[in-house]
Design a protein around this motif. Structure first.
Motif, short mmCIF file in Angstrom:
data_model
loop_
_atom_site.label_atom_id
_atom_site.label_comp_id
_atom_site.label_asym_id
_atom_site.label_seq_id
_atom_site.Cartn_x
_atom_site.Cartn_y
_atom_site.Cartn_z
N THR A 138 65.10 -2.16 22.95
CA THR A 138 65.94 -1.16 23.58
C THR A 138 65.19 0.16 23.50
O THR A 138 64.17 0.26 22.84
N GLY A 139 65.69 1.17 24.18
CA GLY A 139 65.08 2.49 24.03
C GLY A 139 64.07 2.79 25.11
O GLY A 139 64.27 2.46 26.28
N ASP A 140 62.95 3.40 24.73
CA ASP A 140 61.94 3.84 25.68
C ASP A 140 61.44 2.68 26.52
O ASP A 140 61.17 1.60 26.00
N ASN A 141 61.27 2.94 27.80
CA ASN A 141 60.79 1.89 28.69
C ASN A 141 59.32 1.59 28.50
O ASN A 141 58.85 0.53 28.91
N LEU A 142 58.57 2.51 27.93
CA LEU A 142 57.16 2.28 27.65
C LEU A 142 57.02 1.91 26.18
O LEU A 142 57.30 2.71 25.30
N VAL A 143 56.57 0.69 25.96
CA VAL A 143 56.43 0.18 24.60
C VAL A 143 54.95 0.13 24.25
O VAL A 143 54.15 -0.42 25.01
N LYS A 144 54.60 0.67 23.12
CA LYS A 144 53.20 0.63 22.69
C LYS A 144 53.02 -0.48 21.65
O LYS A 144 53.90 -0.71 20.81
N GLY A 145 51.86 -1.16 21.75
CA GLY A 145 51.62 -2.29 20.86
C GLY A 145 50.25 -2.26 20.24
O GLY A 145 49.60 -1.21 20.16
N SER A 146 49.80 -3.43 19.86
CA SER A 146 48.51 -3.57 19.18
C SER A 146 47.35 -3.47 20.15
O SER A 146 47.50 -3.75 21.34
N TYR A 147 46.18 -3.12 19.62
CA TYR A 147 44.90 -3.13 20.35
C TYR A 147 44.93 -2.25 21.59
O TYR A 147 44.19 -2.50 22.54
N GLY A 148 45.74 -1.23 21.61
CA GLY A 148 45.78 -0.30 22.73
C GLY A 148 46.61 -0.76 23.92
O GLY A 148 46.65 -0.10 24.96
N PHE A 149 47.29 -1.89 23.76
CA PHE A 149 48.13 -2.39 24.85
C PHE A 149 49.49 -1.69 24.85
O PHE A 149 49.99 -1.26 23.82
N GLU A 150 50.07 -1.61 26.04
CA GLU A 150 51.42 -1.11 26.20
C GLU A 150 52.09 -1.91 27.31
O GLU A 150 51.41 -2.62 28.07
#
Lengths: 115, 114
Positions: B52-64
């Protein structure tokens, strides 16, 4: 441990033989899931456990497949009388709880080849 | 029933260029979406998830990944691809029946050329 461990990495069986695969979940994780990855990378859910209790076994071909998670032992997936179509990579995953938002962390898999 | 679709079997991109791996979903309630990556002869590694929350999700290894409710999409992105990003990527959704198993897409193979 911090990773899901699976043994063995590779397993080769003749058709009709038994195969047994093992999974040690991440320490502190209460839920264990087994998935089968077949040709074309398709994942099929097999069974899940909450500690030593079966949680969901809707994906298990019950006539030949069985699984257990006993206290203080790795979980196991056993296939009696393997068939050629059982050749696949079997992945185990664990999660801390079983909410829909909880991440399932996967092990490296066991590649089963049935000849 | 919950499902995800990955319309591309393969994505090719040059190193240094931005990459996008597409995923669309179909859910009956709130979507809980995940991206995993599988390197050759290795297990699935978790990259990121949308709850839920922000539509842009940041993840591992520079991926979003960008969640778009109106388009029912959850595309994986990276601003600058690396050759080492070459792998098989799976979009997934959590099943909404009692067992909460993960339902995977068919996978998209990413090739990054030097």
């Amino acid at each position: 441990g911090e990773e899901v461990a699976q043994t063995p990495k590779h397993l080769v069986r003749g058709e009709g033989q038994k195969a047994k695969l093992y999974c040690a979940p991440i320490k502190g994780h209460s839920y264990v899931f087994w998935y089968q990855q077949v040709l074309k990378n398709e994942f099929k859910f097999l069974i899940s456990f909450q500690n030593e209790n079966v949680f969901d076994e809707t994906g298990m071909p019950k006539e030949r497949f069985s699984a257990k998670c006993l206290p203080n032992s790795p979980c196991s997936l056993e296939i009696q009388a393997t068939k050629l179509e059982d050749s696949a990579v079997y992945f185990c995953a664990s999660s801390q709880s079983n909410g829909r938002t909880d991440t399932q962390y996967f092990g490296p898999g066991t590649r089963l080849t049935v000849l | 029933a919950q499902s995800v679709a990955q319309p591309e079997d393969q994505v090719n991109v040059a190193e240094g260029n931005p990459l996008t791996v597409k995923c669309t979903y179909s859910v009956s309630g709130n979507p809980y979406l995940f991206w995993y990556v599988q390197y050759p002869n290795r297990g699935l590694q978790f990259l990121l998830k949308y709850i839920t929350g922000d539509n842009l999700v940041k993840g591992s290894y520079g991926f979003e990944a960008e969640f778009n409710k109106s388009q029912t999409s959850f595309h994986l992105k990276k601003p600058s691809a690396l050759v080492s990003d070459s792998a098989l990527y799976f979009c997934a959704v959590r099943d909404d029946t009692g067992g909460f198993k993960t339902i995977f897409g068919a996978g998209t193979r990413l090739f990054v050329k030097a």
